[in-house]
Design a protein around this motif. Structure first.
Motif, short mmCIF file in Angstrom:
data_model
loop_
_atom_site.label_atom_id
_atom_site.label_comp_id
_atom_site.label_asym_id
_atom_site.label_seq_id
_atom_site.Cartn_x
_atom_site.Cartn_y
_atom_site.Cartn_z
N THR A 219 0.85 -1.18 0.00
CA THR A 219 0.00 0.00 0.00
C THR A 219 0.89 1.23 0.00
O THR A 219 2.07 1.18 0.36
CB THR A 219 -0.91 0.04 1.24
OG1 THR A 219 -0.08 0.11 2.41
CG2 THR A 219 -1.80 -1.19 1.30
N GLU A 238 -7.47 8.22 2.68
CA GLU A 238 -7.82 7.02 1.90
C GLU A 238 -6.77 6.69 0.83
O GLU A 238 -6.61 5.54 0.45
CB GLU A 238 -9.19 7.17 1.24
CG GLU A 238 -9.28 8.29 0.20
CD GLU A 238 -10.62 8.29 -0.52
OE1 GLU A 238 -11.38 7.34 -0.31
OE2 GLU A 238 -10.86 9.24 -1.30
N LYS A 242 -4.39 2.68 -0.60
CA LYS A 242 -4.44 2.13 -1.95
C LYS A 242 -3.07 1.66 -2.41
O LYS A 242 -2.04 1.96 -1.78
CB LYS A 242 -4.97 3.20 -2.93
CG LYS A 242 -6.40 3.63 -2.67
CD LYS A 242 -6.82 4.70 -3.66
CE LYS A 242 -8.25 5.18 -3.43
NZ LYS A 242 -9.25 4.13 -3.78
N GLN A 246 -3.83 1.99 -8.47
CA GLN A 246 -5.21 2.45 -8.26
C GLN A 246 -5.32 3.97 -8.30
O GLN A 246 -6.42 4.51 -8.32
CB GLN A 246 -5.72 1.93 -6.90
CG GLN A 246 -5.81 0.42 -6.80
CD GLN A 246 -6.21 -0.04 -5.41
OE1 GLN A 246 -5.49 0.15 -4.44
NE2 GLN A 246 -7.41 -0.61 -5.31
#
Length: 270
Positions: A219, A238, A242, A246
């Motif tokens: 991540t 957020e 990811k 992405q």
């Protein structure tokens, strides 16, 4: 219609695969039809199968070729180019000097072994190159044009799409080359978009993109640890949960600004 490739021997060390299909050469040259009047720099012309059509279509063409045998062939067969046949290594050239500081389009049947390096160089001269098109290994062409969420989306996808609109135009089979490569080829076109400022530190963004895709299974939160000061607490964001494939270009810009702020805050506190 096919052309003979007996005059110059393809050299494996230079990644040479000479295109022998004139119809495909014409189609590649046509990718710059919207830029008649803008000087054109062709990379790796070989024996001029593409050069011929660029000249025929009325472009102001300069070619750069590292293979001395090809340079001799071009000088003998393209006298109209005069002193615009450059026997140099494209990757080592100062393109602003080579093209007298003018805007120019870049085109070529790019050698597979240096195609990624060529497009990183395009980034370095993005303000001089309004359009770049040509043929390269299909896998690399697809990677450049890939969208977020795709397995092929990567470093070049993000960095080039920040500054260019990219079209994957068509695929070329192996049997139209001498010698035939082991992979298919793809023809793409990059057209400079209206972006003049990314709204972030472009150098830091480049570092972040390379770092995160270098650890693409992690991540973002885990892959950027080396880019932020020790002991720095990452916010609840957020984007950090990811993986790099992405994130859109805009999200990478947001991530860059986030990391920039964290660095600035840590600097104030030290």
């Amino acid at each position: 219609m096919n052309i003979s490739t007996n005059q110059v021997k393809p050299k494996k060390a230079l990644g040479q695969h000479f295109l022998t299909d004139e119809n495909i050469a014409r189609r590649i040259a046509e990718t710059l039809n919207g830029y008649i009047g803008t000087p054109v720099l062709e990379v790796g012309p070989g024996m001029g199968v593409l050069t011929k059509y660029l000249v025929e279509f009325g472009h102001d063409v300069t070619v750069v070729e590292i293979d001395t045998e090809s340079v001799d062939y071009l000088k003998a067969n393209f006298s109209q180019l005069n002193d615009r046949i450059l026997g140099e290594d494209f990757l080592k050239m100062d393109l602003s000097k080579a093209m007298n500081g003018k805007e120019f389009c870049l085109i070529g049947n790019y050698p597979y072994n240096i195609s990624s390096q060529i497009f990183f160089k395009v980034l370095d001269y993005k303000d001089l190159i309004p359009c770049c098109s040509g043929m390269l290994q299909k896998e690399v062409a697809e990677r450049i044009a890939a969208k977020p969420g795709s397995k092929t989306y990567g470093i070049l996808s993000v960095l080039l799409q920040a500054w260019y609109d990219i079209e994957y135009l068509f695929t070329v089979n192996e049997n139209v080359f001498n010698p035939p490569p082991k992979v298919k080829s793809g023809v793409i076109r990059l057209t400079r978009n209206s972006t003049t400022n990314l709204g972030c530190d472009a150098r830091l963004m480049r570092t972040i993109v390379k770092t995160t895709f270098g650890q693409r299974r992690k991540t973002i939160r885990n892959s950027i640890k080396g880019l932020i000061p020790a002991g720095c607490i990452l916010p609840d964001n957020e984007l950090l949960g990811k993986r790099p494939e992405q994130l859109s270009v805009e999200q990478f810009i947001d991530l860059t600004n986030l990391i920039d702020r964290l660095r600035a805050d840590a600097s104030k506190q030290s």
